[in-house]
Every structure is written in structure tokens, then in C-alpha cells.
Write an enzyme that holds these catalytic residues in place. Sequence first.
Site, PDB file in Angstrom:
ATOM      1  N   LYS A  53       0.833  -1.210   0.000  1.00 50.72           N
ATOM      2  CA  LYS A  53       0.000   0.000   0.000  1.00 50.72           C
ATOM      3  C   LYS A  53       0.866   1.259   0.000  1.00 50.72           C
ATOM      4  O   LYS A  53       0.446   2.308  -0.512  1.00 50.72           O
ATOM      5  CB  LYS A  53      -0.969  -0.007   1.191  1.00 50.72           C
ATOM      6  N   THR A 104      -3.666   5.566   3.209  1.00 50.43           N
ATOM      7  CA  THR A 104      -2.363   6.088   2.793  1.00 50.43           C
ATOM      8  C   THR A 104      -2.394   6.707   1.397  1.00 50.43           C
ATOM      9  O   THR A 104      -1.508   7.506   1.069  1.00 50.43           O
ATOM     10  CB  THR A 104      -1.286   4.990   2.838  1.00 50.43           C
TER      11      THR A 104
END
Length: 336
Positions: free
Chosen positions: A194, A251
Site C-alpha cells: 500500500k 495512505t
Amino acid sequence: MTGQTASRLAVLGAGAWGTALAIAFSRQQPTVLWARHEAQVADMAARRENARYLPGEPFPDALALTSDLDAALEHADLILIATPIAGLRATLTAVCERRPVPPPVLWACKGFEADSGLLPHQVVAGILPPGVPYGALSGPSFAREVARGQPTAITLASDDSAFAIATAARLHCPRFRVYANDDLIGVEVGGAVKNVMAIAAGVSDGLGFGHNARAALITRGLSEITRLATALGGKPATLMGLAGLGDLLLTTTGDLSRNRQVGLKLAEGKPLEQVLLELGHVAEGVPTTREVQAKAERLGVDMPITAAVCAMLFHGKAPMQVVETLLGRAPKVENP
């Protein structure tokens, strides 16, 4: 050691994330925060905050501080390593030198170890003696929000389901919810990749491509993460949970994300060295990108977004050039 002399939970690593976790856990159980440098500990003790990495977030009175690893471990029945992944091996080795059979170990770092390409649990398994339980903490969690007691939910993953359930219950509280999971590989791959996607999202936003592009990038990014995780033995369902989709959403869209900030600065045309200097914190997505790309190539996993980020970071490709290459790919049938 300053403050309380007996602690049951030892948090090793006083960066922003380790500090935030120590603050959160010390509200409900005896906790000691260890930092390598004596001067940093002295400053934190005097200020009762981590002015370097998490300024403005006061320490609870119960949080003890030390730069003495022996003192940190003396009364610990649970260890949480919160260094960057580059420090995981050395920190755990130092622990085992002092306590040959240590208490259970958790870690809160994300990524693949540079050069070896190992996931954190593989590093840990090669150091800990047999029979010591271990697990990973991961999920959508910005350090500052955790320190402030804002509602957060994360995952505690371990191959030992009983340990995961019991330890999650120990750490769980209403504003910091901890969910047990038995898929270490899926959780760790989600937490690692991620960060690569966050860099890509920052570039996309920095170039002004808008919300449609970001949504497409997040969705296709999740597909890449899932393909790699399953190729390594993880469970697809894990990537739809907190350590997969949850962490990816946070994120790629949250401005507190260091990796997203890397992408935004790259889109401004800044070289990587300048970006990292301005950031002033570790951005795990940068070294992780190289390791993920290498692993994808070895396994034959198609990861075009990762390859694009790798081209920007390490091969001198301009952000706009990389995006045009991605957009120019031949049409395909959508398969998650």
C-alpha cells in the site's frame, strides 16, 4: 530509566509510530518506551513529549522511558518492535542476546527487508527460538491520530490463532480496536505494498489528474496487492479488510501519509534525494518498491503500477512519462 521502573509492555523504537503506540497502550497498561539514543530519551523525559517525531502529543504520566535495553526488557512480558523494517533484524537480535528466550514479540513495521526481500515475519522467524509466539500489527493508522486517542482499528496477525486472539484482547480498547487475524502473509503484503500505491496516488494528485484517476488507481492498486499476496500464500479476503483495503485507502488519500507526500513532491519535479531530505522521516514505500518489483518479476505477477513507481524512483523516468506509459497500456478484461 525515568518514570515508572516496572513495565509489562516494552515498545522498542521511539519514532512517530512507536511513540504513538506507547502513548496509546500506556493509557491502559504499564508500558515502557525505549529509544536507542540517551540524548533523545533525556529530551523526551524533560518535555514529556517526543518533540522530534511527534511534537505536541503529551506523554501520559504512566509512560516510562529508557535508553537502556536491559531495563526495557527486564519486566516485559510482551515486546513490540516499532522500528522501520531496516531496524527489525538488529533490534530483535539485540533482544535475544539479552533474553535468549524472550517473551512474545510483535512488530509494527511494514515492508520487505532490503536485499533479502523477506517479509517481517520471515526475519523474525529466523531469529527467535522455537516456541516464542509472534505477530504483526498493521492497518489504517496515522501516528498522530492514535496518539490523540482518535478512533482507530488495526489488525494483529499471527500464525498462532490463540495468541492473536488473546493479545488482541489485551491491547484492545474502545478507541483503539484490535482485531485478530491468522493470515500473516496477507496482512504483511497489504501493509507493505500500500505504501507503493500511496506514492503513485501522490503523483497522480500532484499532476492534477483528479478524483476519477485516484479511484481507478486505488482499485487497480488493490488488485496488484491481492495478486502478489495470493502468489506468496496469503488469503484474498484479508486484502478486503483493515490491513488491505483499509490501509490502502488511508495512505493513498490522507495528507498525513509520508509516502503520498513523496509522490506529491515527485510530481513537482523534485529529485528523490531532495524529496526524502525535505520529508525528514522514513518513507517505507521507497525501498519497498524495489523489493516488490523484484519479487513480482521472480513470481511472474503483473504489477504495472509498482513498475511505474519503480521507474520514477530508480530509473530517472519523469512522472508524466510514466503516467502516459500506464495509460497507453492495451485494454484488458477487468479481473481483480
